[in-house]
Design an enzyme around this catalytic site. Sequence first.
Site, PDB file in Angstrom:
ATOM      1  N   GLU A  48      -4.755   4.242  -5.389  1.00  0.00           N
ATOM      2  CA  GLU A  48      -4.265   4.248  -4.237  1.00  0.00           C
ATOM      3  C   GLU A  48      -4.199   5.372  -3.261  1.00  0.00           C
ATOM      4  O   GLU A  48      -4.509   5.306  -2.125  1.00  0.00           O
ATOM      5  CB  GLU A  48      -2.662   4.179  -4.415  1.00  0.00           C
ATOM      6  CG  GLU A  48      -2.099   2.962  -5.170  1.00  0.00           C
ATOM      7  CD  GLU A  48      -2.265   1.701  -4.640  1.00  0.00           C
ATOM      8  OE1 GLU A  48      -2.458   1.573  -3.503  1.00  0.00           O
ATOM      9  OE2 GLU A  48      -1.900   0.398  -5.256  1.00  0.00           O
ATOM     10  N   ASN A  52      -6.293   5.161   0.361  1.00  0.00           N
ATOM     11  CA  ASN A  52      -5.657   5.496   1.515  1.00  0.00           C
ATOM     12  C   ASN A  52      -6.490   6.344   2.578  1.00  0.00           C
ATOM     13  O   ASN A  52      -6.547   6.681   3.631  1.00  0.00           O
ATOM     14  CB  ASN A  52      -4.346   6.276   1.385  1.00  0.00           C
ATOM     15  CG  ASN A  52      -3.180   5.521   0.986  1.00  0.00           C
ATOM     16  OD1 ASN A  52      -3.379   4.385   1.246  1.00  0.00           O
ATOM     17  ND2 ASN A  52      -2.099   5.947   0.467  1.00  0.00           N
ATOM     18  N   ARG A 106      -2.702  -4.742   3.914  1.00  0.00           N
ATOM     19  CA  ARG A 106      -1.964  -3.663   3.372  1.00  0.00           C
ATOM     20  C   ARG A 106      -0.724  -4.059   2.961  1.00  0.00           C
ATOM     21  O   ARG A 106       0.165  -4.620   3.688  1.00  0.00           O
ATOM     22  CB  ARG A 106      -2.202  -2.455   4.211  1.00  0.00           C
ATOM     23  CG  ARG A 106      -3.401  -2.020   4.867  1.00  0.00           C
ATOM     24  CD  ARG A 106      -4.545  -1.868   4.115  1.00  0.00           C
ATOM     25  NE  ARG A 106      -4.222  -1.105   2.810  1.00  0.00           N
ATOM     26  CZ  ARG A 106      -4.692  -1.057   1.612  1.00  0.00           C
ATOM     27  NH1 ARG A 106      -5.737  -2.172   1.541  1.00  0.00           N
ATOM     28  NH2 ARG A 106      -4.261  -0.543   0.638  1.00  0.00           N
TER      29      ARG A 106
END
Lengths: 145, 106
Positions: A48, A52, A106
Amino acid sequence: MNIINDFKLTIDSKSVNEGFSRCAVSAFATQLDPTIEEISDIKMAVSEAVTNCIVHAYPQSVGKIYIHCSILEKNTLKISIRDKGCGISNVKQAMEPLFTTLGGERAGLGFAVMESFTDRISVRSIINKGTTVTMYKKIRGRAIL
Amino acid sequence: MPVKIMATEQRITAFLEGEIDHHSAPEIRNEIDDAIQMYKPKVLKLDYSDVTFMDSSGVGLVMGRYRALTPFGGKIIVSNLSYSVYKIMKLAGIEKIAKISQREEK
Ligand SMILES: Nc1ncnc2c1ncn2[C@@H]1O[C@H](COP(=O)(O)OP(=O)(O)O)[C@@H](O)[C@H]1O
Ligand SMILES: [Mg+2]
């Protein structure tokens, strides 16, 4: 807390490196004898944070992602993932579940995953300077089972 | 290929494979969406038996297919989840839009 062991890794913000980075951190963590569940928690949290950096921090370009991982006392893994990208204007809002600035597919759940699959997370961000996500996870390990 | 698709009348089953993340999701998405457009199924079953890893990009994949199916009233079944993929699906509240079930552990 004392650092018992430690590694640093710098990668390009290319999506092909998502798998590499989470495997590198989880391979490092194996010295703490984690359970399969703990390994997958670590992989998810790293995935994650690194994703990002790739999609949000450097949206139009390829930048560097700095991963710093340490083993601290009491079987604690510290994972720090830093970029020199666009930064986050409102960290509190960004961390709310389902909040996303990208839309598309997303899910807005990256921070929610990092929060629930590690013990502690801190996010420091400065606009146009970058973002550092630091996560801590105590590895209870297989020895206890 | 990270997905194999089996289509029968009114039902598509997509067997997902390997690691589902932001890198691999677009290819899986395109394959499934092509099949949805072609068959306009009543049921889309996503089979996770051979999925070894998934992060929130995989949650986006399910939510996006849910939206793709809504125009023809299709439903989603998410099956054979490993414990860790089940955990993230629950965290995302996917059970509100799909029927979800875990793998039988050997
Ligand atoms: N490293 C980063 N640099 C800049 N913005 C970020 C970064 N990480 C997260 N963000 C911002 O925080 C929001 C929420 O992130 P996240 O919970 O992972 O959801 P998602 O990635 O699905 O949008 C993102 O939409 C983005 O605006
Ligand atoms: Mg994210």
